[in-house]
Design an enzyme around this catalytic site. Structure first.
Site, PDB file in Angstrom:
ATOM      1  N   ASP A 448      32.687  47.289  -3.939  1.00 40.96           N
ATOM      2  CA  ASP A 448      32.662  48.742  -3.772  1.00 40.96           C
ATOM      3  C   ASP A 448      31.197  49.168  -3.612  1.00 40.96           C
ATOM      4  O   ASP A 448      30.428  49.114  -4.578  1.00 40.96           O
ATOM      5  CB  ASP A 448      33.284  49.396  -5.008  1.00 40.96           C
ATOM      6  CG  ASP A 448      33.443  50.899  -4.832  1.00 40.96           C
ATOM      7  OD1 ASP A 448      32.724  51.467  -3.980  1.00 40.96           O
ATOM      8  OD2 ASP A 448      34.266  51.486  -5.547  1.00 40.96           O
ATOM      9  N   HIS A 546       7.128  45.099   9.118  1.00 41.28           N
ATOM     10  CA  HIS A 546       8.110  46.063   9.617  1.00 41.28           C
ATOM     11  C   HIS A 546       7.895  46.326  11.101  1.00 41.28           C
ATOM     12  O   HIS A 546       8.848  46.483  11.849  1.00 41.28           O
ATOM     13  CB  HIS A 546       8.028  47.378   8.830  1.00 41.28           C
ATOM     14  CG  HIS A 546       8.992  47.412   7.697  1.00 41.28           C
ATOM     15  ND1 HIS A 546      10.285  47.851   7.818  1.00 41.28           N
ATOM     16  CD2 HIS A 546       8.853  47.022   6.415  1.00 41.28           C
ATOM     17  CE1 HIS A 546      10.899  47.746   6.664  1.00 41.28           C
ATOM     18  NE2 HIS A 546      10.048  47.246   5.788  1.00 41.28           N
TER      19      HIS A 546
END
Ligand code: ADP
Length: 562
Positions: A448, A546
């Protein structure tokens, strides 16, 4: 004979049976063209009906004549010969056939006309999830109707969208029709959202209501993670560039340093109902009652009836005025366990209501549990699996793989993860990016994702050891909520990812072992992620990496926000 209405069995469990959207608009099909189960019989059903009707009439006529002759000749009626016997049997057999045939048809027509009425007039507020396939697909009332008719009924609000699966008996077709209805209602399409290639039957009544497609997420594999002497390849579902690569680098550093080790400190899911009394004194009476060891033992028996895997461990009580919060903790085998524990709690509440009839149950969940919300109770007492994972990373690995130094790592960890988080007033957030790894593995393995909130509680510690040459790193995660059965874990893709980790389904030898192993793998992966990101920060590499792996992310300030 078309009165005996039968429809093909629902195709909800097989995506391959998914029919393509019938040409729109299309002329309504005549009832004569409707496909029926009886079409599969070797003889068409109208022929068998005719056969039995003729048999019935001929036998009756024959018997009447024979009996008339017997009466004339004064032969007793009960003296039957072979031909009469055959005729009597024929009458009985054809009578049984005709009664059952027309009887069922009449009952079916009454039931289906009633269901049509109910479906058409159900108010929108009655948005209940589709019930389980076995019950709701037994009598699909719209299966024989044209797609175009059904879409029009949904758009007009005559047929509720949520009832499509049960009304049609084909989950794929229901999704397709709903999608088209949404397109017409909203005036916007869902072109990029795939429809084909998903088993809509597998989510019916348990994972997602009113589906119109599915979102695609890439899954990358990091690793191997060497944890407790075993190799694990980590499935990570993410759209964040660098994340898998970074975790992979951490895994490499761990592997080249001899691996990581983990320990599960606690394994218990919690649920905390809240009840109210007239006075705080009376609420305290129940608290003392629950804390009495004999009462606890009795209540454990009641609680454990909810499942063969549920074993009540503890009830923590807290009073707020005359409200009593009872935090039940229980083992749940390989299930994440919310349903199981909730059932057990309900059993106990029903039982103690006998001794405390003045108890007013306000809510089965009183938020002291605490599910999907940041809370100190989970951070301090734990929820799900409480895991510590540690490793010693060698000096040369830190230089070669992580491109930094022990002292730089220790310094950044203290100033960022400990002091920085302290001034931020962090609650369980004493780490660099535990939630990145937790979310990616949760999504890949059918957990979940909302429980990422407390499952990502983590404190990362780093120290220089072996005369300052090597790095000791540990992560402590008190509330990792995972399961390998139930929920989204049984879906095909998620189940494949669990299989890759060797923790698919229930552990037969030792119930709960699969879920605990998964929790340690999550923790080990977080350790790898922490090691790599902290090293990148220590080496000033974050922005650079990045830019390399996530070129679309032009906003480097966002990239540095981890
Ligand atoms: P959750 O509480 O995580 O939503 P559920 O309690 O709904 O999960 O689902 C778990 C189901 O799986 C229960 O019906 C339970 O009996 C069954 N089950 C089978 N094997 C196991 C196992 N090893 N551990 C836990 N549950 C199991």
């Amino acid at each position: 004979m078309e009165t005996r209405r039968r429809f093909p069995p629902p195709s909800c469990t097989s995506p391959s049976s998914a029919a393509t959207l019938r040409s729109l608009p299309a002329a309504p099909r005549s009832s004569g063209n409707r496909i029926q189960a009886s079409d599969a019989l070797p003889i068409p059903i109208r022929h068998t009906n005719l056969l039995f009707s003729l048999l019935f009439v001929c036998s009756i006529v024959f018997l009447m004549r024979r009996w008339r002759d017997k009466v004339r000749e004064s032969i007793p009626l009960h003296a039957v010969d072979l031909s009469e016997l055959v005729s009597i049997i024929s009458v009985v057999a054809s009578l049984i056939y005709l009664i059952s045939f027309f009887g069922i048809a009449i009952v079916q027509s009454i039931v289906s006309s009633h269901e049509d009425e109910v479906d058409d007039f159900l108010p929108d507020s009655k948005m209940t999830p589709s019930p389980a396939p076995s019950s709701d697909l037994a009598a699909p009332v719209l299966a024989g109707r044209e797609d175009e008719d059904i879409i029009a009924a949904v758009v007009a609000g005559k047929t509720p969208s949520y009832a499509l699966e049960s009304a049609i008996g084909d989950c794929h077709r229901a999704a397709e029709i709903r999608r088209e209805a949404i397109r017409r209602i909203s005036g916007r399409g869902l072109d990029g959202l795939p429809l084909e290639g998903f088993d809509y039957g597998s989510i019916l009544g348990q994972c997602c209501e009113m589906p119109v497609g599915y979102v695609q997420l890439p899954v990358g594999i990091a690793g191997p993670l060497i944890l407790d002497g075993r190799e694990h390849y980590l499935p990570m579902a993410t759209t964040e560039g660098c994340l898998v690569a970074s975790t992979n680098r951490g895994c490499k550093a761990i592997a080249e340093s001899g691996g990581a080790a983990s320990v599960v400190l606690r394994d218990a899911m919690t649920r905390a109902p809240v009840v109210r009394f007239l006075t705080a004194a009376r609420a305290a009476e129940l608290k003392f009652f629950l804390e009495e060891p004999t009462n606890f033992d009795n209540l454990s028996v009641i609680f454990n009836r909810s499942s063969r895997f549920a074993r009540l461990q503890d009830i923590q009580c807290a009073l707020v005025g005359r409200n009593l919060y009872m935090r039940f903790s229980s083992t749940t085998g390989d299930a994440m366990g919310m349903n199981m524990v909730s059932k057990g709690v309900q059993n106990v509440l029903d039982y103690i209501q006998n001794d405390f009839p003045d108890m007013d149950v306000i809510s089965l969940s009183g938020n002291f549990c605490s599910d999907k919300k940041p809370s100190a109770v989970n951070w301090i007492l734990g929820r799900g699996k409480s895991v510590v994972c540690e490793a010693v990373i060698k000096e040369e690995v830190i230089k070669k793989v992580l491109k930094t130094s022990v002292s730089a790592l220790v310094e950044v960890n203290t100033i960022k993860n400990l002091a920085g988080s302290a001034i931020a007033g962090a609650l369980g957030g004493f780490n660099a990016h535990a939630s990145n790894i937790v979310s990616a593995i949760f999504i890949a393995t059918g957990q979940d994702p909302a429980q990422n909130v407390e499952s990502s509680h983590c404190i990362t510690m780093m120290e220089a050891v072996n005369d300052g040459k090597d790095l000791y790193i540990s992560i402590t995660m008190p509330s990792i909520e995972v399961g390998t059965v139930g929920g989204g874990t049984q879906l095909a893709s998620q189940s494949a990812c669990l299989d890759l980790l060797g923790v698919k389904g229930a552990c037969m030898e030792s119930p709960g072992a699969n879920a605990r192993l998964l929790a340690t793998i999550v923790a080990g992966s977080v350790l790898a992620g922490e090691l790599s990101l902290m090293s990148a920060l220590a080496a000033g590499q974050l922005v650079k990496s990045h830019m390399k792996y996530n070129r679309s992310c032009k906003d480097t300030s966002k990239a540095a926000s981890n």
